[in-house]
Write an enzyme that holds these catalytic residues in place. Structure first.
Site, PDB file in Angstrom:
ATOM      1  N   ASP A 184       0.833  -1.207   0.000  1.00 23.41           N
ATOM      2  CA  ASP A 184       0.000   0.000   0.000  1.00 23.41           C
ATOM      3  C   ASP A 184       0.871   1.262   0.000  1.00 23.41           C
ATOM      4  O   ASP A 184       1.874   1.330   0.726  1.00 23.41           O
ATOM      5  CB  ASP A 184      -0.877  -0.009   1.265  1.00 23.41           C
ATOM      6  CG  ASP A 184      -1.787   1.203   1.358  1.00 23.41           C
ATOM      7  OD1 ASP A 184      -2.720   1.298   0.545  1.00 23.41           O
ATOM      8  OD2 ASP A 184      -1.554   2.062   2.248  1.00 23.41           O
ATOM      9  N   GLU A 211       1.725  -0.484  -4.956  1.00 18.82           N
ATOM     10  CA  GLU A 211       0.711   0.474  -5.355  1.00 18.82           C
ATOM     11  C   GLU A 211       1.401   1.825  -5.515  1.00 18.82           C
ATOM     12  O   GLU A 211       1.720   2.488  -4.518  1.00 18.82           O
ATOM     13  CB  GLU A 211      -0.405   0.566  -4.310  1.00 18.82           C
ATOM     14  CG  GLU A 211      -1.564   1.392  -4.812  1.00 18.82           C
ATOM     15  CD  GLU A 211      -1.946   2.524  -3.908  1.00 18.82           C
ATOM     16  OE1 GLU A 211      -3.022   3.083  -4.079  1.00 18.82           O
ATOM     17  OE2 GLU A 211      -1.152   2.882  -3.012  1.00 18.82           O
TER      18      GLU A 211
HETATM   19  C1  LAG Z   1      -3.912   3.894  -0.227  1.00 15.98           C
HETATM   20  N1  LAG Z   1      -3.032   3.658  -1.092  1.00 15.98           N
HETATM   21  O1  LAG Z   1      -1.968   4.420  -1.271  1.00 15.98           O
HETATM   22  C2  LAG Z   1      -5.158   3.124  -0.131  1.00 15.98           C
HETATM   23  O2  LAG Z   1      -5.351   2.327  -1.287  1.00 15.98           O
HETATM   24  C3  LAG Z   1      -6.269   4.098   0.122  1.00 15.98           C
HETATM   25  O3  LAG Z   1      -7.515   3.427   0.128  1.00 15.98           O
HETATM   26  C4  LAG Z   1      -6.013   4.801   1.433  1.00 15.98           C
HETATM   27  O4  LAG Z   1      -6.951   5.856   1.652  1.00 15.98           O
HETATM   28  C5  LAG Z   1      -4.642   5.453   1.475  1.00 15.98           C
HETATM   29  N2  LAG Z   1      -3.698   4.953   0.559  1.00 15.98           N
HETATM   30  C6  LAG Z   1      -4.049   5.299   2.860  1.00 15.98           C
HETATM   31  O5  LAG Z   1      -3.663   3.969   3.091  1.00 15.98           O
HETATM   32  C7  LAG Z   1      -8.110   5.492   2.381  1.00 15.98           C
HETATM   33  C8  LAG Z   1      -9.253   6.458   2.106  1.00 15.98           C
HETATM   34  C9  LAG Z   1      -9.074   7.775   2.832  1.00 15.98           C
HETATM   35  C10 LAG Z   1      -8.839   7.527   4.299  1.00 15.98           C
HETATM   36  C11 LAG Z   1      -7.570   6.678   4.429  1.00 15.98           C
HETATM   37  C12 LAG Z   1      -7.238   6.365   5.872  1.00 15.98           C
HETATM   38  O6  LAG Z   1      -9.346   6.686   0.696  1.00 15.98           O
HETATM   39  O7  LAG Z   1     -10.298   8.527   2.680  1.00 15.98           O
HETATM   40  O8  LAG Z   1      -8.671   8.758   4.970  1.00 15.98           O
HETATM   41  O9  LAG Z   1      -7.805   5.422   3.767  1.00 15.98           O
HETATM   42  O10 LAG Z   1      -8.274   5.663   6.500  1.00 15.98           O
HETATM   43  C13 LAG Z   1      -9.576   9.016   6.028  1.00 15.98           C
HETATM   44  C14 LAG Z   1     -10.355  10.297   5.834  1.00 15.98           C
HETATM   45  C15 LAG Z   1      -9.390  11.490   5.852  1.00 15.98           C
HETATM   46  C16 LAG Z   1      -8.607  11.507   7.164  1.00 15.98           C
HETATM   47  C17 LAG Z   1      -7.869  10.181   7.302  1.00 15.98           C
HETATM   48  C18 LAG Z   1      -7.088  10.088   8.623  1.00 15.98           C
HETATM   49  O11 LAG Z   1     -11.034  10.234   4.602  1.00 15.98           O
HETATM   50  O12 LAG Z   1     -10.153  12.679   5.748  1.00 15.98           O
HETATM   51  O13 LAG Z   1      -7.649  12.565   7.158  1.00 15.98           O
HETATM   52  O14 LAG Z   1      -8.823   9.106   7.272  1.00 15.98           O
HETATM   53  O15 LAG Z   1      -7.940  10.180   9.740  1.00 15.98           O
END
Ligand code: LAG
Ligand code: CA
Length: 452
Positions: A184, A211
């Protein structure tokens, strides 16, 4: 090419996003093994923050294998059960970061407590990079690799202590029998750090696919990571969408400028791209999405992963019925929730096709200049794709031996006769496909990791 070939089973993977370990295990036995997939990629197995959003999986709290998707014992049982069905498990390794600093402190899915700079027994302030701001400029290599990705606390992967701890986690998964890793957020980790971590593994040659979301003009590109694994080729998925959305006559150009075939992981979509609203197709595209999968599986480029997740309208929402600490088991009879793309006859047929034509190249390409294409895979297979709104009827010239063939794409097993000149005539429905192959009469044995 990609993950190691399993004798008789090829190397095609299936990404079962947010499937619990027990549901993956059951599906390996009932469906995935018999269908001829060689690997299943599962969601991250480590302990993470509590919450109903799917993305809690990407906020590690510890490396205990206690997650919303199941316990350590369930994970182990899945690895063993899938292996017995001929299927290797590829684990999603989240090692760039821990939880979001914006999430503060709390208790994880396995009961571990955590806070900012504080993961008792694992990491403290010295384990994180000095930059404490969020990444804002993807043109700045230092920022992308040392600052926080959406507030996620960025591990000091340049330090021996952090490298050792991450390697211990991956070695634990290897000891349970996983066959490989999806790494990741590799773009956010210097390639040299990943190489140093990999050199610490009990099997430093284990399959890794990075990735790295390649984006034109950025300083960090997927090709940088080939020293420690293959890279996912996001541009393939974007190109596939453009062709399917317009005309597929020129789709052989899909690989122009991309990674070499034997280093590229390809997919029609993944859990990020299916919900980001643009860039790739997703299950909501219906038949065109299935045709995209047909093309990916028919065409000899890259290491393919079929994606199978759940239906959604809200990009953050986890599997319906999720609690803060547990996701309900997946079930393909619950068609309101699960796409079960891997159960579609077109997909299963094309996995068999890919296994049957392994090692051949594209022959006798034909297209109508618009949305009707056909090509052979040497004397082993032939595929027709009709990405148009009308049925098409044609006599196709193949290199197949004369005989009777069952269409692998059709659910009803329509049969076609190839004559002594290699020709057959067929009518292919709108947004439909047809695939003939010389299929071995007995399914191949072997297990992932068996000496090939
Ligand atoms: C990845 N690859 O580089 C993953 O495939 C992707 O799904 C991940 O984002 C990201 N990188 C971190 O491993 C996902 C969501 C985000 C989420 C993050 C952490 O797309 O939306 O962020 O995982 O759970 C969420 C909130 C953010 C917040 C963060 C930390 O959406 O607003 O800042 O959590 O609390
Ligand atoms: Ca980093």
């Amino acid at each position: 090419l990609g993950a190691p070939e399993v004798p008789g089973r090829g190397s095609t993977a299936l990404n079962l996003f947010q499937w619990t370990w027990s549901s993956v295990a059951a599906e390996c036995t009932s469906t995935i093994g018999p269908a001829g997939f060689a690997y299943v990629q599962v969601s991250p197995p480590q302990e993470h923050i509590q919450g109903t959003a799917w993305w809690t999986s990407y906020q590690p709290v510890s490396y205990r294998l206690e997650s919303k998707l199941g316990t350590r014992a369930e994970f182990k049982n899945m690895v063993d059960t899938c292996r017995a069905a001929g299927v290797g498990i590829i684990a999603d390794a989240v090692i760039n970061h821990m939880t979001g600093a914006d999430a503060g402190s709390g208790t994880g899915t396995g009961g571990s407590t955590f806070g900012v700079d504080n993961f008792p027994g694992i990491y403290d302030a010295s384990s994180f990079n000095d930059c404490r701001s969020n990444i804002s400029n993807y043109g700045d290599r230092y920022q992308v690799q040392n600052c926080r990705l959406v507030s996620l606390q960025d591990l000091r992967t340049g330090s021996n202590a952090v490298r050792d701890r991450i390697a211990a986690y991956l070695n634990d998964l290897l000891s349970l029998g996983v066959a490989g890793f999806r790494m990741d957020a590799s773009k956010h980790i210097p390639a040299a750090d990943l190489e140093a971590i990999k050199s610490r593994l009990s099997n430093p040659n284990v399959f890794w696919v990075h990735e790295v979301i390649g984006s034109a003009g950025e300083p960090i590109q997927p090709s940088e990571y080939l020293g420690s694994g293959d890279s996912h080729e996001f541009q393939y998925a974007r190109n596939l969408k453009s062709y399917m959305d317009g005309s597929i006559a020129g789709i052989r150009g899909i690989t122009n400028g991309l990674l070499p075939s034997d280093r590229a992981g390809v997919f029609v979509d993944n859990h990020d791209t299916e919900r980001d609203g643009h860039g790739t197709m997703n299950y909501q595209w219906g038949q065109k999405y299935i045709l995209g999968n047909v093309f990916m599986l028919a065409y000899p480029y890259g290491w393919p992963t079929v994606y199978s997740g759940y239906k959604f309208t809200d990009r953050d929402a986890g599997v319906p019925g999720s609690t803060a600490t547990r996701v309900p088991d997946a079930s393909c009879s619950n068609t309101a929730v699960w796409t079960c793309m891997h159960r579609k006859p077109e997909i299963q047929g094309m996995v068999k096709f890919r296994n049957a034509v392994s090692g051949t190249s594209v022959t006798s390409w034909w297209d109508d200049g618009n949305n009707h294409i056909a090509f052979g895979r040497g004397d082993k297979g032939y595929v027709v794709i009709n990405n148009g709104a009308n049925a098409v009827t044609r006599t196709y010239q193949t290199s197949l031996p004369a005989g009777e063939y069952t269409d692998l794409v059709s659910a009803t097993g329509t049969r076609y006769t190839v004559d002594s000149s290699g020709r057959f005539t067929a009518t292919v429905p709108q947004y439909g496909a047809l695939a003939l192959a010389v299929v071995a009469s007995t399914p191949g044995g072997g297990e992932p990791g068996d000496p090939g």
